[in-house]
Design a protein around this motif. Structure first.
Motif, PDB file in Angstrom:
ATOM      1  N   THR A   1       0.829  -1.200   0.000  1.00 27.47           N
ATOM      2  CA  THR A   1       0.000   0.000   0.000  1.00 27.47           C
ATOM      3  C   THR A   1       0.861   1.248   0.000  1.00 27.47           C
ATOM      4  O   THR A   1       0.637   2.187  -0.767  1.00 27.47           O
ATOM      5  N   VAL A   2       1.878   1.250   0.847  1.00 30.97           N
ATOM      6  CA  VAL A   2       2.793   2.397   0.892  1.00 30.97           C
ATOM      7  C   VAL A   2       3.540   2.540  -0.432  1.00 30.97           C
ATOM      8  O   VAL A   2       3.677   3.649  -0.969  1.00 30.97           O
ATOM      9  N   ASP A   3       3.997   1.413  -1.004  1.00 28.35           N
ATOM     10  CA  ASP A   3       4.715   1.474  -2.281  1.00 28.35           C
ATOM     11  C   ASP A   3       3.808   2.027  -3.379  1.00 28.35           C
ATOM     12  O   ASP A   3       4.243   2.834  -4.210  1.00 28.35           O
ATOM     13  N   TYR A   4       2.550   1.596  -3.385  1.00 28.33           N
ATOM     14  CA  TYR A   4       1.612   2.092  -4.401  1.00 28.33           C
ATOM     15  C   TYR A   4       1.384   3.588  -4.221  1.00 28.33           C
ATOM     16  O   TYR A   4       1.430   4.361  -5.187  1.00 28.33           O
ATOM     17  N   LEU A   5       1.104   4.011  -3.000  1.00 26.62           N
ATOM     18  CA  LEU A   5       0.855   5.430  -2.752  1.00 26.62           C
ATOM     19  C   LEU A   5       2.064   6.278  -3.128  1.00 26.62           C
ATOM     20  O   LEU A   5       1.916   7.392  -3.659  1.00 26.62           O
ATOM     21  N   ARG A   6       3.254   5.756  -2.875  1.00 25.08           N
ATOM     22  CA  ARG A   6       4.460   6.496  -3.247  1.00 25.08           C
ATOM     23  C   ARG A   6       4.568   6.611  -4.772  1.00 25.08           C
ATOM     24  O   ARG A   6       4.928   7.665  -5.307  1.00 25.08           O
ATOM     25  N   ALA A   7       4.188   5.532  -5.477  1.00 24.63           N
ATOM     26  CA  ALA A   7       4.320   5.517  -6.939  1.00 24.63           C
ATOM     27  C   ALA A   7       3.317   6.434  -7.636  1.00 24.63           C
ATOM     28  O   ALA A   7       3.569   6.886  -8.752  1.00 24.63           O
ATOM     29  N   VAL A   8       2.174   6.689  -6.992  1.00 24.63           N
ATOM     30  CA  VAL A   8       1.141   7.525  -7.633  1.00 24.63           C
ATOM     31  C   VAL A   8       0.930   8.818  -6.856  1.00 24.63           C
ATOM     32  O   VAL A   8      -0.127   9.449  -6.949  1.00 24.63           O
ATOM     33  N   GLN A   9       1.945   9.218  -6.125  1.00 24.55           N
ATOM     34  CA  GLN A   9       1.785  10.379  -5.244  1.00 24.55           C
ATOM     35  C   GLN A   9       1.372  11.634  -6.000  1.00 24.55           C
ATOM     36  O   GLN A   9       0.656  12.488  -5.465  1.00 24.55           O
ATOM     37  N   ASP A  10       1.774  11.748  -7.264  1.00 24.39           N
ATOM     38  CA  ASP A  10       1.434  12.939  -8.041  1.00 24.39           C
ATOM     39  C   ASP A  10       0.087  12.831  -8.751  1.00 24.39           C
ATOM     40  O   ASP A  10      -0.276  13.722  -9.529  1.00 24.39           O
ATOM     41  N   CYS A  11      -0.673  11.761  -8.471  1.00 24.03           N
ATOM     42  CA  CYS A  11      -1.969  11.567  -9.127  1.00 24.03           C
ATOM     43  C   CYS A  11      -3.134  12.141  -8.326  1.00 24.03           C
ATOM     44  O   CYS A  11      -4.292  12.048  -8.756  1.00 24.03           O
ATOM     45  N   ALA A  12      -2.854  12.706  -7.165  1.00 23.88           N
ATOM     46  CA  ALA A  12      -3.877  13.386  -6.359  1.00 23.88           C
ATOM     47  C   ALA A  12      -5.094  12.498  -6.095  1.00 23.88           C
ATOM     48  O   ALA A  12      -6.232  12.856  -6.398  1.00 23.88           O
ATOM     49  N   LEU A  13      -4.849  11.331  -5.509  1.00 20.38           N
ATOM     50  CA  LEU A  13      -5.960  10.453  -5.145  1.00 20.38           C
ATOM     51  C   LEU A  13      -6.803  11.100  -4.044  1.00 20.38           C
ATOM     52  O   LEU A  13      -6.285  11.822  -3.195  1.00 20.38           O
ATOM     53  N   TYR A  14      -8.101  10.780  -4.060  1.00 17.95           N
ATOM     54  CA  TYR A  14      -8.986  11.256  -3.001  1.00 17.95           C
ATOM     55  C   TYR A  14      -8.954  10.306  -1.813  1.00 17.95           C
ATOM     56  O   TYR A  14      -8.819  10.733  -0.669  1.00 17.95           O
ATOM     57  N   TRP A  15      -9.120   8.997  -2.099  1.00 15.48           N
ATOM     58  CA  TRP A  15      -8.967   8.034  -1.007  1.00 15.48           C
ATOM     59  C   TRP A  15      -8.451   6.709  -1.531  1.00 15.48           C
ATOM     60  O   TRP A  15      -8.524   6.413  -2.724  1.00 15.48           O
ATOM     61  N   ILE A  16      -7.919   5.901  -0.602  1.00 13.76           N
ATOM     62  CA  ILE A  16      -7.599   4.506  -0.863  1.00 13.76           C
ATOM     63  C   ILE A  16      -8.487   3.676   0.058  1.00 13.76           C
ATOM     64  O   ILE A  16      -8.575   3.925   1.260  1.00 13.76           O
ATOM     65  N   GLU A  17      -9.174   2.701  -0.542  1.00  9.13           N
ATOM     66  CA  GLU A  17     -10.206   1.928   0.163  1.00  9.13           C
ATOM     67  C   GLU A  17      -9.764   0.485   0.362  1.00  9.13           C
ATOM     68  O   GLU A  17      -9.223  -0.135  -0.558  1.00  9.13           O
ATOM     69  N   GLU A  18     -10.020  -0.020   1.561  1.00  8.60           N
ATOM     70  CA  GLU A  18      -9.757  -1.421   1.889  1.00  8.60           C
ATOM     71  C   GLU A  18      -8.445  -1.939   1.308  1.00  8.60           C
ATOM     72  O   GLU A  18      -8.437  -2.909   0.563  1.00  8.60           O
ATOM     73  N   PRO A  19      -7.323  -1.319   1.638  1.00  9.24           N
ATOM     74  CA  PRO A  19      -6.064  -1.839   1.089  1.00  9.24           C
ATOM     75  C   PRO A  19      -5.730  -3.233   1.619  1.00  9.24           C
ATOM     76  O   PRO A  19      -5.173  -4.066   0.901  1.00  9.24           O
ATOM     77  N   PHE A  20      -6.086  -3.506   2.875  1.00  6.71           N
ATOM     78  CA  PHE A  20      -5.867  -4.811   3.506  1.00  6.71           C
ATOM     79  C   PHE A  20      -6.868  -4.897   4.648  1.00  6.71           C
ATOM     80  O   PHE A  20      -7.515  -3.904   5.006  1.00  6.71           O
ATOM     81  N   HIS A  21      -7.032  -6.101   5.205  1.00  5.76           N
ATOM     82  CA  HIS A  21      -7.986  -6.236   6.300  1.00  5.76           C
ATOM     83  C   HIS A  21      -7.574  -5.309   7.431  1.00  5.76           C
ATOM     84  O   HIS A  21      -6.411  -5.279   7.844  1.00  5.76           O
TER      85      HIS A  21
END
Length: 371
Positions: free
Chosen positions: A211-231
């Motif tokens: 999850t952290v690796d993904y967020l770091r890779a798309v940090q410039d995409c201005a996501l609003y939220w990340i949902e249910e990344p893991f339990h």
């Protein structure tokens, strides 16, 4: 006394409880997510209509198996429902939507007014139908262009926000290739729709580190939220929160949809590890949301009742947003329901306009019966 005086319900008894078969239709086949196969192009569902001794009626969806609906015939409405609370008897939970619709119609008010009218009647709405269509058909996958085509279709329908499914490497692709595809899709949608709100949903298909690796890779995409990344568990969510804080990101963490332990996710929210709670609009129900929402507002946590599966659930979630407030956005389900007229709910420029019609503002036109 107020216009929602429960005394108005005295003498109202249920004289009929009638199930009706309906069918949900999507405008396209909806593909896979991180854990599940194709969601198809539609499915059957069931509604229940309540009729009272004075000639009033109301109806609503019921999910899951229906057991002995006739047990409610002869019961008084005041035994089962209070205007300030919702359903009073736990075993009557399958009637939650129907009772809210019925009582609002008796009072001649929309459900959002019955709930307090604390939100706006223009409710932000995202498309929840952007799945792994790049992977289908299996013998000739269409690639990222299929995802962009679906975004274009939903944009034309009035959506201005998309929730992208991620987690392809959990089940359907080689792990590294799937992770890379998640990033490619996110970037492609952001490039094609620079003004759109983008949300992502891993359906518990990531680990905290991924999850952290993904967020770091798309940090410039201005996501609003990340949902249910893991339990949902505190150490992993703490890792994600630390990353967001250290990187200065304002991406929200949304969780609590899948088999939620209410007290557990509420505790995570109190600790600042979850920003948006997602319990399903139907299986959790409007009565439970009425009970919980003041607590969420008090601790500064948002809500967005999960609505995937049925277009009518979007209308229900929008009514809750207009009534209870504190709902950031609602999930849109492109499609229609045979036997239901809901033209009053207009999606325009990314928001649902909640009507002033009494009840939920939905008209059941299908004939009684369950196939």
């Amino acid at each position: 006394m107020g216009s929602h005086d429960p005394a108005q319900l005295v003498g109202e008894r249920l004289v009929a409880v009638e199930p009706t078969s309906l069918r949900v239709r999507y405008p396209r086949t909806v593909g896979r997510n991180a854990r599940l196969g194709s969601h198809g192009s539609g499915f059957p569902t069931t509604a229940v209509t309540l009729r009272t001794s004075s000639g009033h009626s109301g109806w609503g969806l019921v999910e899951g198996r229906i057991h002995d609906l006739q047990q409610w015939v002869g019961r008084s409405v005041t035994e089962l429902f209070h205007p300030d609370v919702g359903v009073l008897e736990k075993t009557a939970a399958p009637l939650d939507f129907a009772l809210h619709d019925l009582v609002a119609r008796i009072f001649e008010v929309p459900v959002h007014e019955l709930l307090g009218g604390q939100g706006t009647r223009s409710v932000p709405c995202y498309s929840g139908a952007i799945y792994f269509d790049d992977l289908d058909p299996e013998d000739a996958p269409r690639g990222i262009s299929a995802v962009l085509e679906n975004c274009a279709s939903d944009w034309a329908a009035g959506f201005r926000a998309f929730k992208l499914k991620i987690g392809r490497g959990f089940r359907w692709m080689d792990h590294d290739a799937g992770f890379a595809r998640d990033i490619e899709v996110t970037r492609a949608v952001r490039e094609a729709y620079p003004a759109a709100r983008i949300l992502v949903d891993a359906n518990n298909g990531y680990t905290p580190a991924e999850t952290v690796d993904y967020l770091r890779a798309v940090q410039d995409c201005a996501l609003y939220w990340i949902e249910e990344p893991f339990h949902e568990e505190s150490s992993g969510l703490g890792m994600v929160r630390d990353h967001l804080r250290e990187s200065g990101s304002d991406v929200l963490i949304a969780d609590g949809e899948f088999e939620p332990d209410e007290q557990h996710v509420l505790e995570l929210a109190r600790r600042g590890l979850v920003d948006v709670l997602l319990m399903d609009v139907c299986s959790f129900g409007p009565t439970a949301w009425r009970r919980l929402m003041p607590t969420l507002a008090e601790i500064g946590v948002l809500a967005s009742p999960h609505a995937w599966g049925q277009p009518l659930k979007t209308a229900y979630a929008a009514q809750l947003a207009a009534g209870l407030g504190n709902i950031a956005t609602v999930e849109g389900v492109p499609g229609s329901t045979d036997g239901v007229t809901g033209e009053a709910f207009v999606l325009r420029d990314g928001a649902v306009a909640v009507p002033d019609a009494s009840g939920f503002g939905l008209r059941l036109t299908a004939s009684r019966g369950v196939a």
